[in-house]
Design an enzyme around this catalytic site. Structure first.
Site, short mmCIF file in Angstrom:
data_model
loop_
_atom_site.label_atom_id
_atom_site.label_comp_id
_atom_site.label_asym_id
_atom_site.label_seq_id
_atom_site.Cartn_x
_atom_site.Cartn_y
_atom_site.Cartn_z
N GLN A 125 0.82 -1.20 0.00
CA GLN A 125 0.00 0.00 0.00
C GLN A 125 0.86 1.26 0.00
O GLN A 125 0.33 2.37 -0.06
CB GLN A 125 -0.90 0.00 1.24
N VAL A 127 3.79 3.95 -1.39
CA VAL A 127 4.17 4.51 -2.68
C VAL A 127 5.67 4.80 -2.74
O VAL A 127 6.16 5.40 -3.69
CB VAL A 127 3.37 5.80 -2.98
N ASP A 128 6.42 4.35 -1.72
CA ASP A 128 7.83 4.76 -1.57
C ASP A 128 8.82 3.92 -2.37
O ASP A 128 10.01 4.25 -2.43
CB ASP A 128 8.23 4.75 -0.10
N HIS A 143 -1.11 1.28 -4.66
CA HIS A 143 -1.52 2.69 -4.70
C HIS A 143 -0.62 3.53 -5.59
O HIS A 143 -0.63 4.76 -5.50
CB HIS A 143 -1.54 3.26 -3.28
N CYS A 154 -4.31 13.12 -21.38
CA CYS A 154 -3.76 12.26 -22.43
C CYS A 154 -3.09 11.00 -21.89
O CYS A 154 -2.64 10.15 -22.66
CB CYS A 154 -2.77 13.04 -23.30
N GLY A 245 3.00 -4.24 8.93
CA GLY A 245 2.98 -2.79 9.02
C GLY A 245 1.74 -2.12 8.50
O GLY A 245 1.80 -0.97 8.05
N SER A 246 0.60 -2.78 8.57
CA SER A 246 -0.65 -2.16 8.10
C SER A 246 -1.73 -2.34 9.15
O SER A 246 -1.93 -3.45 9.66
CB SER A 246 -1.10 -2.78 6.78
N SER A 247 -2.45 -1.26 9.43
CA SER A 247 -3.59 -1.35 10.34
C SER A 247 -4.82 -1.92 9.64
O SER A 247 -5.81 -2.24 10.29
CB SER A 247 -3.93 0.04 10.90
N ARG A 272 2.58 -2.78 14.78
CA ARG A 272 2.85 -2.20 16.10
C ARG A 272 1.60 -1.89 16.90
O ARG A 272 1.68 -1.41 18.01
CB ARG A 272 3.70 -0.94 15.94
#
Length: 304
Positions: A125, A127-128, A143, A154, A245-247, A272
């Site tokens: 998820q 974008v880094d 994402h 275009c 690392g995702s809630s 966490r």
């Protein structure tokens, strides 16, 4: 940025099926052993979120110590010139911080597990692009990524670096006019928290004069259907799901946990704090991603 949780104070809950049952608290050595036993011999799909990158200096959205955030929506971006100019001014500062970020031990651990044939791919998820920078090859950037820009008219793509050069030429001295980099708070989506942007000038698409937008899925915008289908295929072709690392607060990530639970796949959640997907998990571990994944590399043998 969320404060790292030391392995010696991490908590875990283990249950024998894909749905939560009452379970005993176990010590870190036991929790790692339980995860390794659950995943051993299996091909594992991964879902990663912002907590994966906090150890690389990129803050998360919903960590225990994260400040309240109010990210721009897609409707605001496309519907208001002032919102759009304000966003690009902030992004012109923030994207450089994200571009300079480097993978941490957790990213490197997942890349190592992929090389061993254990991890089948990563649905991120974030974008880094830190999974790709760490060497992971099968990465679905759910994402989008910070490093691309798309024309909404275009559909022409360009690199964020190319746009930065155009914006520098259009806004000489802008970067020097805002606070020094170390004094600017950076948000998880490559946005910088600055308020004085009235003197910033945006540019349009060189090909058609259309609106330029980061190639990132905004709040209020849908993930492209082919990308979602690719992610579902990854889950369907794997033997287990690992969430790191995702809630799982938004459906964008939670749907893959639900998909795995429906297929009765073992599910491990490492985060966490509590997550919206804990009810589906076989094992949930409230711990930092970097240290837990690094330990998992030592605990899991390669697939035969």
């Amino acid at each position: 940025m969320a404060s790292p949780v030391r392995p010696d104070v991490a908590s875990a809950h283990v249950q024998p099926s894909a749905h939560v049952q009452p379970s005993a608290h176990v010590q870190p050595s036991a929790q790692l052993t339980a995860i390794a036993r659950l995943l051993e011999g299996k091909r594992v799909a991964v879902v990663s979120g912002a907590g994966m990158s906090t150890d690389s200096g990129i803050p998360d959205y919903r960590g225990p110590d994260s400040p309240p955030r109010n990210p721009m929506t897609y409707q605001q971006f496309v519907g208001d010139d002032e919102f759009r100019r304000h966003y690009w001014a902030r992004n012109h500062v923030g994207w450089r911080h994200m571009d300079a970020a480097r993978p941490n031990d957790g990213h490197r651990a997942l890349a190592a597990l992929e090389r061993r044939g254990i991890v089948t791919g990563i649905i991120t998820q974030n974008v880094d692009m830190l999974h790709t920078k760490a060497g992971s090859r099968q990465v679905i950037d759910l994402h989008g990524v910070y490093a691309r820009v798309r024309c909404l008219d275009c559909q022409q793509l360009m690199s964020r670096f190319t746009l930065a050069r155009r914006l520098d030429a259009k806004n000489p001295g802008f970067l020097d006019s805002v606070a020094p980099a170390e004094g600017v708070e950076i948000a998880p989506d490559a946005d910088a928290i600055i308020t004085d942007t009235a003197h910033f000038h945006m540019v349009d698409c060189e090909h058609c004069g259309g609106i330029l937008k980061p190639d990132i899925v905004y709040f209020g915008e849908s993930v492209p259907k082919p990308r979602v289908a690719q992610a579902f295929d990854l889950v369907d072709s794997s033997d287990a799901l690992l969430v790191v690392g995702s809630s799982l607060t938004v459906m964008s990530g939670l749907r893959f946990v639900r998909r795995a639970a429906k297929a009765a796949l073992p599910i491990v959640v490492i985060n966490r704090g509590p997550t919206r997907g804990d009810e589906f998990a076989t094992i949930t571990t409230q711990a930092g991603c970097s240290e837990t994944l690094a330990a998992l590399v030592d605990a899991l043998p390669p697939l035969d």
